[in-house]
Enzyme design. Structure first.
Site, PDB file in Angstrom:
ATOM      1  N   PHE A  50      -0.186  -9.087   9.032  1.00 59.46           N
ATOM      2  CA  PHE A  50      -0.091  -8.955   7.581  1.00 59.46           C
ATOM      3  C   PHE A  50      -0.306  -7.501   7.227  1.00 59.46           C
ATOM      4  CE2 PHE A  50      -1.426  -8.617   3.237  1.00 59.46           C
ATOM      5  CZ  PHE A  50      -0.532  -9.446   2.591  1.00 59.46           C
TER       6      PHE A  50
ATOM      7  N   ASP B  59      -3.944  -0.545  11.364  1.00 61.25           N
ATOM      8  CA  ASP B  59      -4.073  -0.990   9.975  1.00 61.25           C
ATOM      9  C   ASP B  59      -5.480  -1.560   9.812  1.00 61.25           C
ATOM     10  OD1 ASP B  59      -4.114  -2.268   7.546  1.00 61.25           O
ATOM     11  OD2 ASP B  59      -2.164  -3.261   7.767  1.00 61.25           O
TER      12      ASP B  59
ATOM     13  N   LYS C 190      -8.379  -1.247   0.248  1.00 62.01           N
ATOM     14  CA  LYS C 190      -9.386  -2.244  -0.148  1.00 62.01           C
ATOM     15  C   LYS C 190     -10.773  -1.635  -0.448  1.00 62.01           C
ATOM     16  CE  LYS C 190      -6.932  -6.314   1.169  1.00 62.01           C
ATOM     17  NZ  LYS C 190      -6.060  -6.591   2.280  1.00 62.01           N
TER      18      LYS C 190
HETATM   19  C1  LIG Z   1      -4.544  -6.490   2.221  1.00 63.33           C
HETATM   20  C2  LIG Z   1      -3.894  -5.873   3.372  1.00 63.33           C
HETATM   21  C3  LIG Z   1      -2.788  -5.014   3.221  1.00 63.33           C
HETATM   22  C4  LIG Z   1      -2.104  -4.788   1.897  1.00 63.33           C
HETATM   23  O1  LIG Z   1      -2.940  -4.280   0.924  1.00 63.33           O
HETATM   24  P1  LIG Z   1      -2.521  -4.433  -0.625  1.00 63.33           P
HETATM   25  O2  LIG Z   1      -3.522  -3.574  -1.326  1.00 63.33           O
HETATM   26  O3  LIG Z   1      -2.656  -5.882  -0.977  1.00 63.33           O
HETATM   27  O4  LIG Z   1      -1.136  -3.949  -0.758  1.00 63.33           O
HETATM   28  C5  LIG Z   1      -2.284  -4.400   4.355  1.00 63.33           C
HETATM   29  N1  LIG Z   1      -2.812  -4.622   5.564  1.00 63.33           N
HETATM   30  C6  LIG Z   1      -3.873  -5.445   5.752  1.00 63.33           C
HETATM   31  C7  LIG Z   1      -4.433  -5.627   7.121  1.00 63.33           C
HETATM   32  C8  LIG Z   1      -4.437  -6.116   4.664  1.00 63.33           C
HETATM   33  O5  LIG Z   1      -5.432  -6.974   4.854  1.00 63.33           O
END
Ligand SMILES: *Cc1c(COP(=O)(O)O)cnc(C)c1O
Length: 400
Positions: free
Chosen positions: A140, A225, A254
Site C-alpha cells: 500500500f 516507504d 503521517k
Molecule cells: C498511508 C500510507 C501511504 C499514503 O499516505 P496518504 O497520506 O494517505 O497519501 C503511503 N504508504 C504507506 C505505507 C501508508 O501507510
C-alpha cells in the site's frame, strides 16, 4: 444532535469512499477520543499512525497556532524561515543529506518514483522510457493512478485503468524473486519494511537485508516507504533499522506532523534527490512554513518525550498481554513496537464485528483487510491504559 444525525448528513452529501465505524468524534486528547454522545474511547488506530504523538499534543498545537499567526503559506516561489530548519533537523536526525517536502503520503511516494526514474535515466543510464520500479505483493503506497498501478488489491484498481506502466511486482518477503526480476532497466525497489494496510505484515527476518544487498550489487535504488511504519511506530525511528540497513531513500508522512497537518517528505542523499532541477517537480503547499513549524515540533516531541522507546517497551507489553488471551478466533499475533496485528481465523467471520464490539466497550480499532485487527495506539500510551484495554479485548475475542 446525536450520532445518527451526523451520519445521516455525511452519508447524504459525501462520496462513499470509506466505510467508517459509526462513531462521530468531536474532540480528542492523547490516547483518548470523545464522541458527540459523550462517550470516551481509547484510540487504537491513531489515524493510521499519523497521531503517534497523541491527539492534539499541546506543544504541536501551540506550534501550529503560533506559526498560523505569523505566516502560513509563501509557496516555494519565495523562501520562508521555517523550512531550512526542518531540512536541517531532519537531516541531522536521519543522516540523509537532502529532504524534499510534500503534503500527503501518496505525493511523497510519487515524488520518490519520479526521482527514481530520473536517476535511472540520468545517473544509471537506463534507455529512455524503459525504467522499471519493483514493488511487492500486498503493498500500500497511496491512491493515485500511478500508485494503484502496482497494487495487487483488486478493488484498488477496479474501474481505474488504464494504468501507469513501468512497475513489476515480486512476492513480499521473497528476495530470490527480486534478484530474478532485476534487469538492466531496473531503477528502484520500493518496499514497506512492515506492511501496514496489508495487515501489519512483518517480512521474514533477513529479507530486507538480503533485498538491500541485491539492490546494492545491481545498482538499484532501495526505497523504504516508512510513511506508516516510521517515526517510532515500530519501536525504532525506522522499521528498517531492525535489519541494520540504510536505504537510499526513505519516505515519511503521517506522524511527521503528529496528525496536525498533512506533511510528508522524501529523505535521501545528493546522488539521488540531487537529480531534481528547478521546475522539475513541485507542490504549492509542499514545504510551507505552517507545515514546517508543525513538523519540527512533532519531531522534537517524538524525541524529547522518548516516544520511540515507549513504543518499543509498551509494544512488547501489549503483545505479551494479547498473547495470553486464549481465543479460538486468533490465528496469529504479530508486529513490532506498537504496530500490532491480530489475525483472526477464516471461521471468525471477519474482524469487523470484533471492532464493532470493541467500540461498544470503549476501544476504537479498525479492521484491515478482512481478518486483521490492528492495534496501533498513539505512542504516548501508558501501561495502565493497556492494562485497562486488555481485559476488554479479551472479552471481545472470547465472543462466539
Ligand atoms: C498511508 C500510507 C501511504 C499514503 O499516505 P496518504 O497520506 O494517505 O497519501 C503511503 N504508504 C504507506 C505505507 C501508508 O501507510
Amino acid at each position: 444532535m446525536l450520532t445518527r444525525d451526523f451520519i445521516e448528513i455525511e452519508e447524504k452529501y459525501g462520496a462513499h469512499n470509506y466505510h467508517p465505524l459509526d462513531v462521530v468524534i468531536t474532540k480528542a486528547n492523547g490516547v483518548w477520543v470523545y464522541d458527540v454522545d459523550g462517550n470516551k474511547y481509547l484510540d487504537c488506530l491513531a489515524a493510521y499512525s499519523a497521531v503517534n504523538q497523541g491527539h492534539c499534543h499541546p506543544r504541536i498545537v501551540k506550534a501550529l497556532q503560533t506559526q498560523a499567526e505569523k505566516v502560513t503559506l509563501t509557496s516555494r516561489a519565495f523562501r520562508n524561515d521555517q523550512l531550512p530548519f526542518l531540512y536541517k533537523e531532519l537531516s541531522e536526525l536521519t543522516g540523509y543529506q537532502m529532504v524534499l517536502p510534500m503534503n500527503s503520503g501518496a505525493e511523497a511516494v510519487e515524488t520518490a518514483l519520479k526521482a527514481a526514474r530520473k536517476w535511472g535515466y540520468k545517473v544509471k543510464g537506463i534507455e529512455e522510457n524503459s525504467a522499471e520500479i519493483i514493488t511487492c505483493t500486498n503493498n500500500f503506497a497511496g491512491r493515485t493512478i500511478s500508485i494503484i498501478s502496482f497494487s495487487t488489491v483488486e478493488q484498488y484498481k477496479d474501474g481505474f485503468g488504464p494504468f501507469t506502466p513501468g512497475f513489476r511486482v515480486i512476492e513480499y518477503g521473497n528476495a530470490d524473486e527480486l534478484e530474478k526480476v532485476i534487469n538492466k532497466n531496473t531503477a528502484a525497489f520500493l518496499v514497506e519494511p512492515i506492511q501496514g494496510e496489508g495487515g501489519v505484515i512483518v517480512p521474514p527476518e533477513g529479507f530486507l537485508k538480503k533485498a538491500y544487498d541485491i539492490c546494492k550489487k545491481n545498482n538499484v535504488l532501495f526505497i523504504a516507504d516508512e510513511i506508516q511504519s516510521g517515526l517510532g511506530r515500530s519501536g525504532k525511528l525506522f522499521a528498517f533499522e531492525y535489519e541494520g540497513i540504510r536505504p537510499d531513500a526513505v519516505i515519511i508522512g503521517k506522524a511527521l506532523s503528529g496528525g496536525c497537518y498533512p506533511v510528508s517528505a522524501v529523505l535521501s542523499d545528493k546522488e539521488f534527490l540531487g537529480v531534481f532541477n528547478p521546475g522539475d517537480h513541485g507542490s504549492t503547499f509542499g514545504g510551507n512554513p505552517l507545515a514546517a513549524a508543525v513538523a519540527r515540533e512533532s519531531i522534537k516531541v517524538l524525541l524529547e518525550e522518548k516516544l520511540i522507546e515507549n513504543s518499543f517497551n509498551m509494544g512488547k507489553y501489549f503483545r505479551d498481554g494479547l498473547a495470553k488471551i486464549k481465543s479460538k478466533h486468533i490465528k496469529e499475533i504479530r508486529g513490532k513496537g506498537l504496530f500490532i496485528g491480530v489475525e483472526l481465523k477464516q471461521e471468525a467471520n471477519g474482524a469487523r464485528r470484533f471492532c464493532e464490539a470493541l467500540m461498544k466497550r470503549g476501544i476504537l480499532c479498525k479492521e484491515t483487510h478482512e481478518n486483521v485487527i490492528r492495534f496501533a495506539p498513539p505512542l504516548v500510551i501508558k501501561k495502565e491504559e493497556i492494562d485497562w484495554a486488555l481485559p476488554i479485548i479479551e472479552e471481545v475475542l472470547l465472543m462466539d
